[in-house]
Scaffold this motif. Structure first.
Motif, mmCIF file in Angstrom:
data_model
loop_
_atom_site.group_PDB
_atom_site.id
_atom_site.type_symbol
_atom_site.label_atom_id
_atom_site.label_comp_id
_atom_site.label_asym_id
_atom_site.label_seq_id
_atom_site.Cartn_x
_atom_site.Cartn_y
_atom_site.Cartn_z
ATOM 1 N N CYS A 64 2.341 1.785 -3.397
ATOM 2 C CA CYS A 64 1.353 2.382 -4.308
ATOM 3 C C CYS A 64 1.235 3.887 -4.063
ATOM 4 C CB CYS A 64 -0.008 1.708 -4.127
ATOM 5 S SG CYS A 64 -0.089 0.018 -4.754
ATOM 6 N N ARG A 65 1.261 4.284 -2.789
ATOM 7 C CA ARG A 65 1.183 5.706 -2.457
ATOM 8 C C ARG A 65 2.418 6.444 -2.978
ATOM 9 N NH1 ARG A 65 -1.197 6.658 3.655
ATOM 10 N NH2 ARG A 65 -3.155 5.547 3.389
ATOM 11 N N SER A 66 3.566 5.822 -2.823
ATOM 12 C CA SER A 66 4.805 6.431 -3.297
ATOM 13 C C SER A 66 4.774 6.609 -4.804
ATOM 14 C CB SER A 66 5.999 5.563 -2.884
ATOM 15 O OG SER A 66 7.200 6.061 -3.435
ATOM 16 N N HIS A 67 4.306 5.572 -5.487
ATOM 17 C CA HIS A 67 4.224 5.618 -6.950
ATOM 18 C C HIS A 67 3.256 6.719 -7.394
ATOM 19 C CE1 HIS A 67 4.275 4.085 -11.058
ATOM 20 N NE2 HIS A 67 2.947 4.171 -11.056
ATOM 21 N N ALA A 68 2.090 6.788 -6.722
ATOM 22 C CA ALA A 68 1.094 7.807 -7.082
ATOM 23 C C ALA A 68 1.622 9.210 -6.800
ATOM 24 C CB ALA A 68 -0.194 7.558 -6.309
ATOM 25 N N ALA A 69 2.316 9.376 -5.663
ATOM 26 C CA ALA A 69 2.833 10.699 -5.294
ATOM 27 C C ALA A 69 3.868 11.196 -6.291
ATOM 28 C CB ALA A 69 3.436 10.641 -3.888
ATOM 29 N N SER A 70 4.670 10.274 -6.813
ATOM 30 C CA SER A 70 5.742 10.663 -7.742
ATOM 31 C C SER A 70 5.224 11.029 -9.121
ATOM 32 C CB SER A 70 6.771 9.534 -7.858
ATOM 33 O OG SER A 70 6.191 8.388 -8.480
ATOM 34 N N HIS A 71 3.968 10.701 -9.429
ATOM 35 C CA HIS A 71 3.417 10.957 -10.760
ATOM 36 C C HIS A 71 2.428 12.127 -10.782
ATOM 37 C CE1 HIS A 71 5.198 7.076 -11.694
ATOM 38 N NE2 HIS A 71 5.005 7.348 -12.984
ATOM 39 N N LYS A 72 2.313 12.842 -9.673
ATOM 40 C CA LYS A 72 1.437 14.012 -9.646
ATOM 41 C C LYS A 72 2.077 15.171 -10.409
ATOM 42 C CE LYS A 72 -0.918 12.985 -5.278
ATOM 43 N NZ LYS A 72 -1.157 13.438 -3.885
ATOM 44 N N GLN A 75 0.826 -1.209 0.000
ATOM 45 C CA GLN A 75 0.000 0.000 0.000
ATOM 46 C C GLN A 75 0.862 1.261 0.000
ATOM 47 O OE1 GLN A 75 -2.893 -0.101 3.155
ATOM 48 N NE2 GLN A 75 -3.786 -2.030 2.459
#
Length: 204
Positions: free
Chosen positions: A153-161, A150
């Motif tokens: 996933c948060r790290s991945h989402a944060a890096s693509h903002k 989890q």
């Protein structure tokens, strides 16, 4: 076939034991005890005073996992039979008794089930402490792996903002590292305990 003479139905919760006890449906008593060492000792003393032969006493409850573990542990040396019935099976039994659902009503339903179906009794055998310990570590490891995923996933989402939040990304990375260390530590404990358990079984 084993014949029980005294029956105890218990609705087990995290904090209390709602108890119905007696030798038949027409003469029962009700008591509420704490689900701790003091309450369980009081329960054992109570049923032993009511019926002098432990092997003729049947205590029945729903299988509530960790909530019933203290009760199962305390009953092991007493000679009293503990029957842990599946909650699914119990939920489909005597539905009319649930019209006014309370802990006392649930305990009475469990008492009645034990009395009417004693021929189906499967005595509950609490797993050995080493087995429980290893099982709990496996479950904890599984949960940590899910937590790590989890945070990944948060790290991945944060890096693509479009405008990344640095604090969000840093916290996610720290949690991933923390979970990784905990998982490795648990795996060491598991390996050590499994080796010790295997050596113990070999010695037997």
């Amino acid at each position: 076939m084993k014949k029980y003479r005294f029956f105890v139905g218990i609705d087990v919760s995290a904090k209390t034991l709602d108890v119905i006890y007696g030798s038949n449906l027409h003469k029962t008593k009700h008591v509420v005890l704490e689900n701790n060492a003091k309450g369980i000792i009081a329960l054992i003393d109570l049923v032993n005073k009511q019926h002098s032969k432990p092997e003729q006493i049947l205590i029945c409850c729903e299988h509530t996992g960790c909530y019933m573990d203290k009760l199962a542990y305390a009953l092991q040396p007493t000679g009293i039979t503990l029957w842990a019935v599946s909650p699914l099976l119990m939920s489909n039994y005597a539905i009319e008794l649930n019209r006014f659902k309370t802990d006392k009503a649930d305990a009475k339903k469990i008492f009645q089930y034990a009395l009417m179906h004693q021929q189906l009794v499967i005595p509950y055998q609490r797993p050995a402490d080493d087995v429980l310990f290893i099982r709990e570590l496996f479950l904890l490891r599984k949960q940590l792996i899910e937590d790590k995923k989890q945070w990944q996933c948060r790290s991945h989402a944060a890096s693509h903002k479009a405008i990344p939040n640095a604090s969000e990304f840093i916290v996610a990375q720290q949690m991933i590292t923390f979970c990784t260390h905990l998982i490795k530590d648990l795996e060491k404990h598991l390996t050590t305990r499994e080796i010790a358990l295997t050596k113990g079984m070999t010695a037997l």
